[in-house]
Every structure is written in C-alpha cells, then in structure tokens.
Design an enzyme around this catalytic site. Structure first.
Site, mmCIF file in Angstrom:
data_model
loop_
_atom_site.group_PDB
_atom_site.id
_atom_site.type_symbol
_atom_site.label_atom_id
_atom_site.label_comp_id
_atom_site.label_asym_id
_atom_site.label_seq_id
_atom_site.Cartn_x
_atom_site.Cartn_y
_atom_site.Cartn_z
ATOM 1 N N LYS A 211 0.898 -1.162 -0.144
ATOM 2 C CA LYS A 211 0.112 -0.034 0.032
ATOM 3 C C LYS A 211 0.822 1.204 0.044
ATOM 4 O O LYS A 211 2.141 1.357 0.402
ATOM 5 C CB LYS A 211 -0.979 0.107 1.339
ATOM 6 C CG LYS A 211 -0.287 -0.149 2.384
ATOM 7 C CD LYS A 211 0.119 1.300 3.274
ATOM 8 C CE LYS A 211 0.830 1.087 4.491
ATOM 9 N NZ LYS A 211 1.705 2.382 4.945
ATOM 10 N N ASP B 44 -2.054 -1.705 10.267
ATOM 11 C CA ASP B 44 -2.369 -1.664 8.645
ATOM 12 C C ASP B 44 -3.097 -3.093 8.025
ATOM 13 O O ASP B 44 -3.668 -3.131 7.006
ATOM 14 C CB ASP B 44 -1.081 -1.423 7.910
ATOM 15 C CG ASP B 44 -0.687 -0.036 8.300
ATOM 16 O OD1 ASP B 44 -1.726 0.788 8.399
ATOM 17 O OD2 ASP B 44 0.593 0.109 7.886
#
Ligand code: C5P
Length: 292
Positions: free
Chosen positions: A11, A137
């Site tokens: 990401k 995350d």
C-alpha cells in the site's frame, strides 16, 4: 490437499495525518490508503503438523512467533477450531520496513487464504477484526482498493479508486523505525496538515492531477535533517521527471511519485535506480474481493 496462492499488494498513503495520541498508546490516524501492484506472493497449504513459514527474498529472525503464525492462531481461535498443520510460503518483493505495509499485506493474504480454504462464509468484517489483532494496517490490506482509514487504521471507508496512473516507488537505504517516528510526533509542531477532504473530493471527481497536488504525510515533518534531505532529493528527482506529485509513504522511508504517462514513469525509475537499488514501477490495484 488444501492449498491456495494469492497476491499480497503493498500500500501507499496518499495522505497520512495523525490526530493525537490515545490512552492505549496508539495514535488516532486519518489517512487515505491505496493498494498498489507491487506485491508479494503468498501460498498457504495444509501440512502434516505444526506451523512453518518458508520465505524467498528475505531471511526471518529465528525462534520468534511470526505475524503469520499469530494470524493463523487468531483465525482458528475465532472459528473455535483447532489450528491445523500449515505451511506458508512467501515470495517477497516488497521491501521490509519501508512504509509500504509489506508485512501487513502478507498477513492479510494469509488470512484471505485461510478464509477461502476453511471458512468461505466468514464475513470480510470478521477477517478485518482478526487482522487488527496482528497489526494496525492489516484490516486495510485485507480489504485493498482505496480507503479512508481512521482510528488505529481499522475504521475503513471505501473511496473511489485512484485514477489509472503509473507509480514509481523508491526506497532509500536507511530505515525509519515506526514506533520511534510515532514518538517523535508527540508534542511536535506539525504545521499545516494534509487535506484529507480535498483528496477524497479529487478521487470522487476522478481527477488524478488534483489528487497528486494534495499528497501529504505528517511523518515527513519529524525527519532529521539528513533523513529529510534524502527524502526531498528523491521527491525532487521524481518531480523533475514529470511526476504530478510525490510524497513519503507511511512511516517511510519509501517515496512515491504519481505519473499520468507510463513512459515518463519508466524514465524516472531508470534515473533513480542507478542510485537506489530498491526502485519499482507499479499501478493502483482495485478492491481485492474481485481478485479472488
Ligand atoms: O499496529 P502495529 O503493530 O503495526 O503498530 C506498530 C507500532 O506503531 C505500535 O507499537 C505503535 O508504536 C505505533 N502505532 C501507533 N498508532 C497507530 C499505529 C501504530 O502509535 N495507529
């Protein structure tokens, strides 16, 4: 024998803002996260007994319970079932400790594999909750696509995807330990904050140039002079090669630039990789549910 291989996209943070320290020691975040096509490949297979993790491209510290094993334990605990023998294989391409969520992406891919193999009816929300127990995350990496992430990072709102573009990622050779960077933020004057609402509005309009103009990361404000100089010089190189915008991802030190033209991105990558071995070309990845 049950076995499944899935991609584990890394990401980037299009914006990253920190609202304050919480009583549990974590920080309240507000960030726009985007999955990218740079990723690891994760295979989960049922095995004779115990848990083993085999890696290509990275060596693991011996004798530690890995995040992958913690994720498997948490998954079967949630199902109320004993943990079967499992072998997990990781083909690593995403640099570690880079601000790209590589470790979280691997954990999320293990959870997505386990759901498909053992509990296909388990809602994605449950998988995200299990992921949060392993890392802040991980819930985003379970979901993928483009999200506003709040709380520790687990309160996710889907956003329209970043328009098609080329992304150059460049990791300088120093590490930035995440807990230390969070500690540097406490009490620091962070100045003007990234404009999360403007980013969401740019995504809603499908306006890549406007999205690139409001990239921002508060962690860039707490770098030492030396760290900051290197980050700035990579950003400047990306912008000189016609990136529409550039910023550091997560707690760094990887810097990324967004390009509306793949050829320009290729030239930027070629210019940077002489100095920075870990330079990559990627593209945005849409929501993962559709990939499975
Ligand atoms: O959740 P995770 O284990 O990935 O977090 C690593 C470290 O980053 C935490 O121990 C904490 O110091 C910091 N952190 C934080 N606030 C968050 C996420 C992480 O302070 N929202």
């Amino acid at each position: 024998m049950k076995t499944l291989t899935l991609e584990a996209p890394a990401k980037i943070n299009l914006t990253l803002d920190i609202l304050g320290r919480r009583t549990d020691g974590y920080h309240d975040m507000r960030m726009v996260m985007q999955a990218v096509s740079l990723g690891d490949t994760v295979t989960v297979a049922e095995a004779a007994g115990g848990f083993s993790l085999l890696t290509e491209g990275i060596s693991l510290p011996a004798g530690k319970v890995t995040l992958e094993q913690r994720a498997a334990d948490a998954f079967f605990h949630r199902l109320g079932r004993p943990v079967p023998g499992l072998e997990v294989r990781l083909a690593k391409r995403v640099p570690a400790y880079a601000g790209l969520g590589g470790g979280s992406a691997d954990v999320a891919a293990v959870l997505r594999c386990l759901r498909t193999l053992y509990a296909p009816d388990l809602p994605r929300q449950a998988l995200e909750e299990i992921g949060l127990a392993v890392g802040s995350d991980v819930p985003f990496c379970v979901r993928g696509g483009t999200c506003l992430a709040e709380g520790r990072g687990e309160l996710l709102t889907d956003l329209p995807p970043l328009p098609d573009c080329a992304i150059v990622l460049c990791k300088p050779d120093f590490g930035l330990p995440t807990p230390e960077l969070f500690a540097r933020l406490d009490g620091a004057d962070l100045g003007p904050r990234p404009d999360t609402a403007a980013m969401a509005a740019a995504l809603a309009r499908g306006d890549l140039a406007a999205a690139a103009a409001c990239l921002g990361n508060v962690f860039e404000r707490v770098l030492t002079e030396e760290e900051g100089e290197e980050i700035r010089s990579i950003k400047e190189a990306l912008l000189r090669h016609s990136a529409l915008g550039a910023a550091m991802s997560g707690s760094g030190p990887t810097v990324f630039g967004l390009f509306d033209d793949r050829q320009k991105a290729v030239r930027a990558k070629e210019a940077l990789e002489g100095r920075y071995r870990q330079t990559y070309l990627a593209a945005p990845v849409k929501i993962l549910e559709k990939m499975e």
